[in-house]
Design an enzyme around this catalytic site. Structure first.
Site, PDB file in Angstrom:
ATOM      1  N   LYS A  79     -23.247  42.170 -18.816  1.00 45.93           N
ATOM      2  CA  LYS A  79     -21.991  41.418 -18.919  1.00 45.93           C
ATOM      3  C   LYS A  79     -22.042  40.506 -20.138  1.00 45.93           C
ATOM      4  CE  LYS A  79     -18.907  38.487 -16.122  1.00 45.93           C
ATOM      5  NZ  LYS A  79     -18.759  37.789 -14.829  1.00 45.93           N
ATOM      6  N   SER A 154     -14.755  38.854 -12.327  1.00 42.70           N
ATOM      7  CA  SER A 154     -14.678  38.970 -13.771  1.00 42.70           C
ATOM      8  C   SER A 154     -15.662  39.972 -14.355  1.00 42.70           C
ATOM      9  CB  SER A 154     -14.937  37.586 -14.389  1.00 42.70           C
ATOM     10  OG  SER A 154     -16.249  37.127 -14.073  1.00 42.70           O
ATOM     11  N   SER A 178     -17.439  37.268  -8.501  1.00 40.99           N
ATOM     12  CA  SER A 178     -17.248  38.119  -9.675  1.00 40.99           C
ATOM     13  C   SER A 178     -18.228  39.277  -9.813  1.00 40.99           C
ATOM     14  CB  SER A 178     -17.296  37.269 -10.949  1.00 40.99           C
ATOM     15  OG  SER A 178     -16.177  36.433 -11.010  1.00 40.99           O
TER      16      SER A 178
END
Length: 486
Positions: A79, A154, A178
């Site tokens: 990420k 996210s 997330s």
């Protein structure tokens, strides 16, 4: 795609027996990305040259008979809010579009020591603020099960990359769900560790008392392997806990007979989609069939979890994001006449609308005259929510419910309605407020063909039991074996 559906030890054995090479694994990853990422758009940055050079180096180690690291040769997607040395880290924000870090996050150093190979950085909601990855400053990521739907957020890019078979495992971050929510939306496994178990050093902060790094994988066993690498005390992180790290792999016994499972009525009541509720109830029948004792329980302060989270997290964000001023790093406005004007211009053009909204919410909650009414009261409610979990864990081994109230929704469906989007976190934010571990595992499909996630929550630092229950469920179902037809 089949090469990434194999168990980790199968791949290790194949490498040891010279049935495949690390270079072939990495080539398969980039080939799959080339085939599918025009549709999925999971990646912001690829690191192809270094990944292939690292693969060649590991192949040479294999030839010498050197011992293999725990994640030896496995392609990993990261990420884009986890700092990677000499590899762009943007946090999905135009403000950091040119940020090229000179150091590694501790999590990245641990992956490197375990001999995993980073293939690239994945898309995300800007600074982790969102539930659909539609708040990225660069591109929209699509759900591999149906490109008209969001992948969640996210960590949507990481979850989509694993669902699409583009990498063997991914790292995500979880502030209010997330990791787990996009894992649920994309039909993969997402593990949020206990706060303090995995170092946050090098994780770009959104809300410092909530943020956690964790793995997204195709199955529970792989999540246990990755957690075994990530979990450790780190002197660089003042919130890192000094606890004994158990053997997560040996915890995967498949045995849950006699374990007590609490099912909060608040997580299966109003607002939960009927398909999701039915999927969770069917999953509970599987656990009962394996000998677990399933009982309805209550988390009475759950109804306050979302408003509490959306006061505390934006408050921390307003403080953390003050550092992005266009002076030290990141994009700087070049049309300003003075310093104050430069601050305004850099932040106005660099931050997206959702980030601005949360900065304003947080600044308001922390401001003179409102601190006691909002921030201080929210901290008190956070304590009550944690106490709810403590009381249940005195009687129950795990708590089980849905990961999200719905399956994935269509692109653009909720982006103009932030309150509805925030309510999508109702099942996940209580876990972050309490700081406990939780995992999302696939438990079926809705009538529209989109995956449903089952959330298993555990006591502080008891990831072993959470993984044990998740693994037992996975062994007796086939949901995790399904793949999207990209």
């Amino acid at each position: 795609m089949s090469i990434f559906k194999r168990q980790l030890m199968d791949i290790h054995n194949a490498l040891s027996n010279k049935e495949m090479s690390v270079s072939e694994l990495v080539e398969a990853s980039f080939k799959r990305i080339q085939e599918t990422d025009e549709t999925v758009k999971a990646f912001l940055t690829l690191d192809e040259d270094r990944a292939k050079a690292k693969a060649k180096q590991l192949d040479e180690q294999l030839g010498k008979g050197d011992e293999m690291g725990l994640l030896f040769g496995l392609p990993a997607a990261i990420k884009d809010n986890i700092v990677t040395e000499n590899l762009k880290t943007t946090c999905g924000s135009k403000l950091l579009a040119n940020y090229d870090p000179i150091y590694n996050a501790t999590a990245m150093d641990r992956l490197s020591a375990a001999e995993a190979i980073v293939i690239g950085k994945t898309n995300m909601d800007e600074f982790g603020m969102g539930s659909s990855t539609e708040n990225s400053g660069f591109q929209l990521t699509h759900n591999p099960w149906n490109p008209e739907y969001v992948p969640g957020g996210s960590s949507g890019g990481s979850a989509a990359a694993i669902a699409a078979g583009q990498a063997y495992f991914a790292l995500g971050t979880d502030t209010g769900g997330s990791i787990r929510q996009p894992a649920s939306f994309c039909g993969v496994v997402g593990l949020k560790p206990t706060y303090g178990l995995v170092s946050r050093f090098g994780l770009v902060a959104y809300a410092s008392s909530f943020d956690v790094i964790g793995p997204i994988t195709k199955n529970v066993e792989d999540a246990a392997y990755v957690l075994s690498v990530l979990a450790a005390h780190d002197p660089y992180d003042s919130t890192s806990a000094e606890v004994e790290i158990p053997d997560y792999i040996s915890a995967l016994t498949g045995e849950v007979k006699g374990l007590k499972v609490g099912v909060p009525k608040e997580l299966l009541g109003e607002g939960i989609d009927p398909d999701v509720k039915n999927g969770v109830l069917e999953a509970l029948k599987v656990l009962e069939g394996l000998g677990a004792i399933v009982e309805e329980v209550s988390l009475p302060h759950t109804e306050y979890a979302v408003p509490t989270y959306y006061i505390l997290a934006p408050s921390e964000a307003s403080s953390n994001l003050a550092r992005y001023d266009g002076v030290r790093y990141g994009v700087r406005a070049d049309n300003a006449d003075n310093l104050i004007e430069m601050y305004k211009e850099s932040r106005s053009h660099g931050f997206g609308s959702e980030v601005k909204r949360r900065i304003m919410l947080g600044t308001y909650a922390l401001s003179s005259g409102y601190y006691d009414a909002y921030y201080k009261k929210a901290q008190k409610v956070r304590t009550l929510i944690k106490q709810d979990f403590d009381q249940l864990f005195a009687k129950y081994d795990v708590i089980v419910g849905p990961t999200a109230p719905t399956t994935a929704f269509k692109m653009g469906e909720k982006v103009s309605d932030p309150l509805t989007m925030y309510l999508n976190d109702i099942c996940t934010v209580p876990v972050n407020l309490a700081g406990i571990p939780a995992i999302s595992v696939p438990c079926g499909f809705a009538q529209n063909g989109m995956p449903i996630g089952l959330q298993i929550m555990g006591k502080h630092f008891d990831e072993a039991t959470v993984l044990r229950v998740a693994h037992a469920f996975e062994k007796h179902t086939e949901h995790h074996a399904a793949s999207p037809k990209l």
